[in-house]
Design a protein around this motif. Structure first.
Motif, mmCIF file in Angstrom:
data_model
loop_
_atom_site.group_PDB
_atom_site.id
_atom_site.type_symbol
_atom_site.label_atom_id
_atom_site.label_comp_id
_atom_site.label_asym_id
_atom_site.label_seq_id
_atom_site.Cartn_x
_atom_site.Cartn_y
_atom_site.Cartn_z
ATOM 1 N N VAL A 114 0.582 -0.780 -0.105
ATOM 2 C CA VAL A 114 -0.193 -0.250 0.082
ATOM 3 C C VAL A 114 1.024 1.128 0.110
ATOM 4 O O VAL A 114 0.584 2.226 -0.266
ATOM 5 N N PHE A 115 2.227 1.297 0.513
ATOM 6 C CA PHE A 115 2.924 2.487 0.140
ATOM 7 C C PHE A 115 4.467 2.017 0.397
ATOM 8 O O PHE A 115 5.373 1.445 0.822
ATOM 9 N N PRO A 116 4.548 1.724 -1.425
ATOM 10 C CA PRO A 116 5.366 1.957 -2.178
ATOM 11 C C PRO A 116 6.564 3.418 -1.587
ATOM 12 O O PRO A 116 6.966 3.842 -1.233
ATOM 13 N N GLY A 117 7.634 1.833 -1.770
ATOM 14 C CA GLY A 117 8.978 2.958 -0.836
ATOM 15 C C GLY A 117 8.998 1.997 0.616
ATOM 16 O O GLY A 117 10.621 2.544 1.139
ATOM 17 N N THR A 118 8.406 1.742 1.069
ATOM 18 C CA THR A 118 8.135 0.976 2.464
ATOM 19 C C THR A 118 9.506 -0.452 2.439
ATOM 20 O O THR A 118 10.002 -0.149 2.832
ATOM 21 N N SER A 119 9.010 -1.187 1.027
ATOM 22 C CA SER A 119 9.676 -1.895 0.933
ATOM 23 C C SER A 119 9.114 -3.614 1.251
ATOM 24 O O SER A 119 9.033 -3.517 2.780
ATOM 25 N N ARG A 120 8.526 -4.216 0.735
ATOM 26 C CA ARG A 120 8.019 -5.627 1.236
ATOM 27 C C ARG A 120 9.007 -6.227 1.727
ATOM 28 O O ARG A 120 8.525 -6.928 2.994
ATOM 29 N N SER A 121 10.149 -6.309 1.352
ATOM 30 C CA SER A 121 11.107 -7.561 2.170
ATOM 31 C C SER A 121 11.809 -7.161 3.314
ATOM 32 O O SER A 121 11.484 -7.323 4.515
ATOM 33 N N ALA A 122 12.154 -5.450 3.506
ATOM 34 C CA ALA A 122 12.047 -4.849 4.872
ATOM 35 C C ALA A 122 10.792 -4.797 5.554
ATOM 36 O O ALA A 122 11.168 -5.153 6.541
ATOM 37 N N ALA A 123 9.226 -4.879 5.000
ATOM 38 C CA ALA A 123 8.676 -4.844 5.897
ATOM 39 C C ALA A 123 8.638 -6.369 6.643
ATOM 40 O O ALA A 123 8.861 -6.020 8.058
ATOM 41 N N ALA A 124 8.609 -7.181 6.422
ATOM 42 C CA ALA A 124 7.813 -8.358 6.478
ATOM 43 C C ALA A 124 9.675 -8.541 7.046
ATOM 44 O O ALA A 124 8.826 -9.059 8.951
ATOM 45 N N ILE A 125 10.701 -9.170 6.878
ATOM 46 C CA ILE A 125 12.209 -9.594 7.290
ATOM 47 C C ILE A 125 11.542 -8.457 9.362
ATOM 48 O O ILE A 125 12.170 -8.943 10.577
ATOM 49 N N PHE A 126 11.698 -7.188 9.556
ATOM 50 C CA PHE A 126 12.030 -6.544 10.118
ATOM 51 C C PHE A 126 10.814 -7.203 11.574
ATOM 52 O O PHE A 126 10.914 -6.617 12.465
ATOM 53 N N MET A 127 9.645 -7.484 10.503
ATOM 54 C CA MET A 127 8.299 -7.291 11.133
ATOM 55 C C MET A 127 9.197 -9.315 12.091
ATOM 56 O O MET A 127 8.313 -8.567 13.197
ATOM 57 N N ALA A 128 9.255 -9.660 11.210
ATOM 58 C CA ALA A 128 9.660 -10.932 12.406
ATOM 59 C C ALA A 128 10.970 -10.257 13.072
ATOM 60 O O ALA A 128 10.221 -11.538 14.222
ATOM 61 N N MET A 129 11.700 -10.273 12.978
ATOM 62 C CA MET A 129 13.044 -10.125 14.081
ATOM 63 C C MET A 129 11.898 -8.700 14.945
ATOM 64 O O MET A 129 12.325 -10.082 16.593
ATOM 65 N N LEU A 130 11.408 -8.711 14.811
ATOM 66 C CA LEU A 130 10.498 -8.007 16.159
ATOM 67 C C LEU A 130 9.363 -8.899 17.314
ATOM 68 O O LEU A 130 9.722 -8.627 17.937
#
Length: 264
Positions: A153-169
């Motif tokens: 929904v928010f281009p520039g966020t990065s699918r890989s960054a959003a998902a990887i860091f959500m998993a890490m948190l």
């Protein structure tokens, strides 16, 4: 510049950025600002080229999941991949049906790049305090699915960054474990998105109007470069933090805001 050369460059950009936490969609939209706009179908299909690359790069892991499904731990992991995908689909489809489209201006992408970079720095440091944990929990699976929708929904966020860091948190603090899970979830996610976009074109009778030659060139370029990048990244993050990518996002976003005219 010819259309095929522009498509080749866009495919290379997609392959280079799809798996790095710097936003492939954001970079594509910015590149298209100068190379010429492409339809959403073009962007989605060349992303599928990058996902084909990760399928090839992770084929030993995929084979282990396919042949070892009788083992409880393998079956449990595979079920979590499926759940993350289903969460993405069930939440993302209504967003698509609501008529959401990619933005045509660079400014929101620049802000998303910078804010995402700051968030990466904070999130990685916070995750490191939780110790070295490789397990993927059900909570991680659900949150990764939601993170993929937010990134879409928010281009520039990065699918890989959003998902990887959500998993890490959420508990999978080991970088390579979080990245592998996110990449595996991305395989059905992006292939399904490409298939859905194709069915929309069929329903609209617009299949023949697509620049298939350009799509094919960009797809091949994204596959080749994406394969090289994912192999490199999975090795890199075993020994390094994501700090360099975060700094790049912040600097690139700031540069875009400085160079682009207001409202562009």
């Amino acid at each position: 510049m010819t259309d095929l050369l522009a498509a080749l460059l866009l495919g290379i950009i997609e392959g280079l950025t799809e798996f790095l936490p710097i936003s492939s969609t954001g970079h594509l939209l910015i590149a298209q600002h100068w190379l010429g706009a492409r339809p959403d179908f073009f962007n989605i299909v060349i992303q599928a080229g990058a996902i084909l690359a990760v399928t090839l790069a992770l084929r030993p892991r995929l084979w282990a999941l396919a042949t070892g499904w009788r083992a409880p731990e393998q079956r449990d992991y595979l079920a979590k991949v499926v759940v993350a995908f289903l969460v993405t689909a069930l939440v993302g489809l209504p967003v698509r049906w609501a008529g959401w489209e990619l933005p045509e201006t660079v400014t929101p992408i620049a802000w998303a790049l910078m804010l995402g970079g700051v968030w990466m720095l904070v999130a990685e440091r916070w995750a490191e305090r939780r110790g070295d944990r490789a397990e993927v929990t059900w909570t991680v699976a659900v949150l990764v699915g939601l993170a993929q929708v937010v990134a879409g929904v928010f281009p520039g966020t990065s699918r890989s960054a959003a998902a990887i860091f959500m998993a890490m948190l959420a508990g999978t603090s080991r970088r390579e474990s979080a990245a592998e899970f996110v990449f595996l979830v991305g395989i059905p996610t992006m292939f399904a998105a490409s298939g859905y976009a194709f069915l929309e074109l069929v329903g609209e009778g617009a299949v023949g109007r697509q620049p298939w030659g350009e799509v094919a060139v960009a797809f091949a370029a994204a596959t080749v470069t994406g394969f090289a990048v994912v192999r490199w990244l999975l090795g890199y993050i075993k020994r390094h933090r994501f700090t360099g990518f975060a700094v790049y996002r912040i600097a690139f976003g700031a540069l875009l805001l400085l160079l682009m005219p207001p409202g562009s």
